[in-house]
Design a protein around this motif. Structure first.
Motif, short mmCIF file in Angstrom:
data_model
loop_
_atom_site.label_atom_id
_atom_site.label_comp_id
_atom_site.label_asym_id
_atom_site.label_seq_id
_atom_site.Cartn_x
_atom_site.Cartn_y
_atom_site.Cartn_z
N THR A 1 -24.85 -53.26 -27.23
CA THR A 1 -26.23 -52.81 -27.33
C THR A 1 -26.93 -52.87 -25.98
O THR A 1 -27.60 -51.92 -25.56
N ALA A 2 -26.76 -53.99 -25.28
CA ALA A 2 -27.37 -54.14 -23.96
C ALA A 2 -26.82 -53.11 -22.98
O ALA A 2 -27.58 -52.50 -22.20
N ALA A 3 -25.50 -52.89 -23.00
CA ALA A 3 -24.89 -51.91 -22.10
C ALA A 3 -25.42 -50.51 -22.37
O ALA A 3 -25.64 -49.73 -21.44
N THR A 4 -25.63 -50.20 -23.64
CA THR A 4 -26.16 -48.88 -24.00
C THR A 4 -27.58 -48.70 -23.48
O THR A 4 -27.92 -47.65 -22.92
N VAL A 5 -28.41 -49.72 -23.66
CA VAL A 5 -29.79 -49.65 -23.17
C VAL A 5 -29.81 -49.44 -21.66
O VAL A 5 -30.50 -48.55 -21.13
N TRP A 6 -29.03 -50.25 -20.94
CA TRP A 6 -29.02 -50.14 -19.47
C TRP A 6 -28.41 -48.83 -19.00
O TRP A 6 -28.73 -48.35 -17.91
N GLY A 7 -27.51 -48.26 -19.80
CA GLY A 7 -26.88 -47.01 -19.41
C GLY A 7 -27.77 -45.79 -19.56
O GLY A 7 -27.51 -44.75 -18.95
N ILE A 8 -28.84 -45.89 -20.36
CA ILE A 8 -29.71 -44.73 -20.60
C ILE A 8 -31.16 -44.95 -20.18
O ILE A 8 -31.94 -44.01 -20.14
N VAL A 9 -31.53 -46.21 -19.85
CA VAL A 9 -32.95 -46.51 -19.61
C VAL A 9 -33.47 -45.82 -18.36
O VAL A 9 -34.68 -45.65 -18.18
N TRP A 10 -32.56 -45.41 -17.47
CA TRP A 10 -33.00 -44.71 -16.26
C TRP A 10 -33.74 -43.41 -16.59
O TRP A 10 -34.64 -43.00 -15.85
N TYR A 11 -33.36 -42.76 -17.68
CA TYR A 11 -33.92 -41.45 -18.00
C TYR A 11 -35.42 -41.52 -18.34
O TYR A 11 -36.22 -40.73 -17.78
N PRO A 12 -35.85 -42.40 -19.24
CA PRO A 12 -37.30 -42.48 -19.48
C PRO A 12 -38.08 -42.89 -18.23
O PRO A 12 -39.22 -42.44 -18.04
N TYR A 13 -37.49 -43.70 -17.35
CA TYR A 13 -38.18 -44.05 -16.12
C TYR A 13 -38.35 -42.81 -15.22
O TYR A 13 -39.37 -42.66 -14.53
N ARG A 14 -37.38 -41.93 -15.23
CA ARG A 14 -37.52 -40.68 -14.47
C ARG A 14 -38.61 -39.79 -15.07
O ARG A 14 -39.36 -39.14 -14.34
N LEU A 15 -38.66 -39.75 -16.40
CA LEU A 15 -39.71 -38.96 -17.05
C LEU A 15 -41.09 -39.50 -16.67
O LEU A 15 -42.03 -38.72 -16.44
N LEU A 16 -41.21 -40.81 -16.62
CA LEU A 16 -42.49 -41.42 -16.25
C LEU A 16 -42.83 -41.14 -14.79
O LEU A 16 -44.00 -40.90 -14.45
N GLU A 17 -41.82 -41.13 -13.93
CA GLU A 17 -42.05 -40.80 -12.52
C GLU A 17 -42.57 -39.37 -12.40
O GLU A 17 -43.49 -39.11 -11.60
N GLU A 18 -42.02 -38.46 -13.18
CA GLU A 18 -42.48 -37.07 -13.16
C GLU A 18 -43.92 -36.95 -13.66
O GLU A 18 -44.65 -36.02 -13.27
N ALA A 19 -44.34 -37.91 -14.50
CA ALA A 19 -45.71 -37.90 -15.02
C ALA A 19 -46.69 -38.59 -14.08
O ALA A 19 -47.88 -38.72 -14.40
N GLY A 20 -46.21 -39.02 -12.93
CA GLY A 20 -47.09 -39.65 -11.95
C GLY A 20 -47.11 -41.16 -11.99
O GLY A 20 -47.90 -41.79 -11.28
N ILE A 21 -46.23 -41.77 -12.82
CA ILE A 21 -46.14 -43.23 -12.89
C ILE A 21 -44.96 -43.67 -12.03
O ILE A 21 -43.80 -43.39 -12.37
N SER A 22 -45.23 -44.34 -10.93
CA SER A 22 -44.16 -44.76 -10.02
C SER A 22 -43.23 -45.75 -10.69
O SER A 22 -43.56 -46.35 -11.73
N GLY A 23 -42.06 -45.94 -10.09
CA GLY A 23 -41.11 -46.89 -10.64
C GLY A 23 -41.67 -48.30 -10.71
O GLY A 23 -41.44 -49.03 -11.69
#
Length: 294
Positions: free
Chosen positions: A16-38
């Motif tokens: 479960t943890a590996a799955t979360v860490w393997g995909i969590v980058w994508y929502p952070y990229r979406l937030l970056e595109e919305a103007g929310i920095s990392g």
């Protein structure tokens, strides 16, 4: 039957943890595109995650009086691990960042010797050799030094170093309750992420401009981080190290598939070879400090 179900829980937690860490980058990229920095996204998501962790572990946290100094170091190390990882996967190629992060077993050898006084067996030297070879293959270009070439790669590498330090420190404090250590982890990320946010202009304006969809992403990521943190803590506590690392390496498979489908990122042959050497090093890392049979 109940016993079999019970035995499945630790590996399921690690997966479960590996799955979360393997995909969590994508929502952070979406937030970056919305103007929310990392940095700002990390701060918000970990503040959200901090609420349920405080409710679950706040009482034990207040009672903890011993090893506060070491716990602060854990908080700082894990805070940098998480912030650097988020910045790396937002601005760099996901798989290159992850493979540089997975050089962590190499740094673990040095930190374990320095902090715990542990000497490695033959597997430790094998891990060091494979890790260095993998890093050289991935990073050396035209006969140059095998060093990261951009901001994201340096962040990924530094996240792995900090992760190794945090793991060694956690081993030094095994008697500290898992919930207390987890709470320090979240406090560390909030504290570290708040520092660069303080120098960013327009952070409050960016937050005020978020719509409900982006807030759902932030809340969802925060809750997933809580799930991953407790799942991996439980899994590591009840799974042999050599088995745990194999399960956690599934993060690379999940991230490779996700980065191909969601970001259209493809690794070249040189990266695959270097990555294979780094993965091999990680597979042997669970046996670094086991007693050698005679």
């Amino acid at each position: 039957m109940p016993m079999r179900k019970q035995n499945l829980l630790p590996p399921l937690g690690l997966l479960t943890a590996a799955t979360v860490w393997g995909i969590v980058w994508y929502p952070y990229r979406l937030l970056e595109e919305a103007g929310i920095s990392g940095s700002l996204a990390s701060l918000i998501t970990y503040l959200i995650a901090l609420v349920p962790v405080l409710l679950l572990c706040g009482r034990d946290f207040l009672r903890q009086r011993e090893q506060r100094g070491w716990l602060v170091l854990v908080a700082l190390a894990t805070g940098w691990t998480n912030l650097a990882y988020v910045l790396a996967v937002i601005h760099g190629e996901v798989m290159r960042v992850l493979l540089l992060f997975y050089l962590a077993p190499l740094w673990t050898v040095f930190f374990a010797r320095l902090i715990l006084g542990e000497r490695v067996n033959q597997f430790g030297y094998l891990v060091m050799g494979l890790s260095l070879a993998g890093a050289y293959v991935m990073l050396a270009r035209n006969g140059g030094l095998p060093l990261p070439t951009n901001f994201a790669e340096w962040m990924g590498l530094s996240a792995g170093v900090a992760f190794a330090l945090a793991n060694v420190l956690s081993r030094k404090m095994r008697e500290v309750a898992t919930g207390v250590r987890s709470l320090w982890v979240f406090l560390g990320v909030v504290g570290i992420a708040a520092f660069p946010v303080g120098f960013e202009g327009g952070a409050l304006t960016a937050v005020a401009g978020l719509d409900s969809a982006h807030w759902l992403i932030l809340i969802g990521v925060g809750l997933l981080l809580v799930l991953a943190t407790f799942a991996v803590q439980y899994g590591l506590a009840h799974t042999p190290a050599s088995q745990a690392i194999v399960i956690l390496l599934s993060e690379l498979v999940i991230a490779a598939i996700a980065s191909r489908l969601l970001a259209h990122e493809v690794m070249d042959a040189r990266e695959w070879l270097g990555g294979a050497l780094i993965v091999a090093a990680s597979l042997f890392s669970g046996r670094i400090h086991q007693e050698t049979k005679t």
